[in-house]
Scaffold this active site. Structure first.
Site, short mmCIF file in Angstrom:
data_model
loop_
_atom_site.label_atom_id
_atom_site.label_comp_id
_atom_site.label_asym_id
_atom_site.label_seq_id
_atom_site.Cartn_x
_atom_site.Cartn_y
_atom_site.Cartn_z
N GLU A 20 17.71 116.89 35.97
CA GLU A 20 18.02 117.72 37.13
C GLU A 20 17.33 117.23 38.41
OE1 GLU A 20 18.88 121.93 34.81
OE2 GLU A 20 16.82 121.40 35.26
N ASP A 45 27.99 124.73 30.16
CA ASP A 45 28.50 125.29 28.90
C ASP A 45 28.89 126.75 29.13
OD1 ASP A 45 25.25 125.20 28.70
OD2 ASP A 45 26.06 127.10 28.04
N1 ADE Z 1 21.12 126.12 30.84
C1 ADE Z 1 22.32 125.56 30.63
N2 ADE Z 1 23.03 126.26 29.73
C2 ADE Z 1 22.26 127.29 29.35
C3 ADE Z 1 22.43 128.35 28.44
N3 ADE Z 1 23.55 128.46 27.72
N4 ADE Z 1 21.42 129.25 28.30
C4 ADE Z 1 20.29 129.12 29.00
N5 ADE Z 1 20.07 128.12 29.87
C5 ADE Z 1 21.05 127.22 30.06
#
Ligand code: ADE
Length: 234
Positions: free
Chosen positions: A13, A199
Site C-alpha cells: 500500500e 474483495d
Molecule cells: N482489507 C481488504 N479486504 C479486507 C477484508 N475483507 N476485511 C478486512 N480488511 C480488509
C-alpha cells in the site's frame, strides 16, 4: 505550510508512493519507518503502519507529534460491503467508525467510544471532494463516498459481513481507517480515507484477496498521488 501524513498498513500500500517520492529521508520510530519527502510538490511523510487499529493509531499520533503534519490520509485496500462496489472500485470516506467496539452494557450506542462525542468520525469536506475528484480521474464512474467500517478482523464470512453492514451501514471494511480517523479527530486534523476494493468481504474473500490486492493497492496509491497534487494547489 501544508504537510500530508500518508498511512498505509502494508508494504504493497505504500511502495508505489515511496517509489515516486523525491528528497526522501527515512527514520524509524516505534518499529515503523517514516519517510519524509516531497510527493507531487507537496511535503509528505509516508509510513507503513502495520495491520490493525493500534498500529494505525500510534503511527498517526507520531505523524502529529514528531512531524507536525497538517493533514492525514489513509490509503489502502478494503472489502466491499455494498453490492454496487466491485473489485477495483474506490471508496472515499464520508466518515469512519468501528465495527468491533461495543460498550452497550453501559448504555453506549454500538461503536461509540466512551468520551468521544460521535460514533463516526467525520472526514474533512475539502479532502473528501479532492479525493473524489482524484479517484474519478483514475477510475471514472467507480467511486462512492460513504462510511468506512474498521475493526481488528479480516472479514471473510457472509454472516459477519451482514452484521457489520447492520451495525455500521458502511460501504467497505478494513482494519485501520477509523483508528486514524479517531486520532485525527482528537488532534483536530483534517483527514480522509481512500480505499480500493480488493474483495467482497464474504466467503469469496480468501480467494479474491490474493488475486486483487496488488492491483487495488496500486490503484489507491495512484489516487493518493493525485490527491497530494490537488491538496498542494488547493
Ligand atoms: N482489507 C481488504 N479486504 C479486507 C477484508 N475483507 N476485511 C478486512 N480488511 C480488509
Amino acid at each position: 505550510m501544508k504537510k500530508l501524513g500518508i498511512i498505509g498498513a502494508m508494504q504493497l500500500e505504500v511502495e508505489t508512493l515511496l517509489g515516486v517520492m523525491e528528497n526522501k529521508t527515512a527514520r524509524e520510530r516505534a518499529g515503523s519507518t517514516f519517510y519524509e519527502g516531497i510527493l507531487e510538490g507537496l511535503p509528505v511523510v509516508v509510513v507503513q503502519c502495520g495491520v490493525g487499529k493500534v498500529n494505525a493509531a500510534l503511527c498517526a499520533q507520531i505523524l502529529c507529534d514528531c512531524y507536525g503534519v497538517t493533514h492525514l490520509v489513509n490509503t489502502g485496500i478494503a472489502g466491499s460491503l455494498c453490492a454496487d462496489l466491485d473489485i477495483g472500485d474506490l471508496v472515499v470516506s464520508r466518515d469512519a467508525m468501528y465495527h468491533d467496539f461495543d460498550c452497550g452494557p453501559f448504555g453506549y450506542e454500538y461503536g461509540k467510544v466512551p468520551g468521544m462525542d460521535t460514533v463516526a468520525f467525520p472526514a474533512n469536506e475539502t479532502m473528501i471532494q479532492l479525493a473524489f475528484q482524484a479517484a474519478e480521474t483514475v477510475n471514472p464512474g467507480h467511486t462512492k463516498i460513504g462510511r468506512v467500517a474498521s475493526g481488528d478482523q479480516f472479514v471473510a464470512e457472509k454472516a459477519l459481513k451482514e452484521k457489520i453492514i447492520a451495525v455500521t451501514q458502511g460501504l467497505c471494511t478494513e482494519m485501520e481507517g477509523a483508528a486514524i480517523a479517531q486520532t485525527a479527530y482528537r488532534n483536530k486534523l483534517p483527514f480522509v480515507i481512500l480505499r480500493a476494493i480488493s474483495d467482497k468481504a464474504d466467503d469469496s474473500a480468501e480467494m479474491d484477496y490474493p488475486a486483487f490486492e496488488r492491483i487495488a493497492a496500486h490503484r489507491c496509491a495512484q489516487v493518493t498521488r493525485s490527491l497530494a497534487k490537488a491538496l498542494k494547489e488547493a
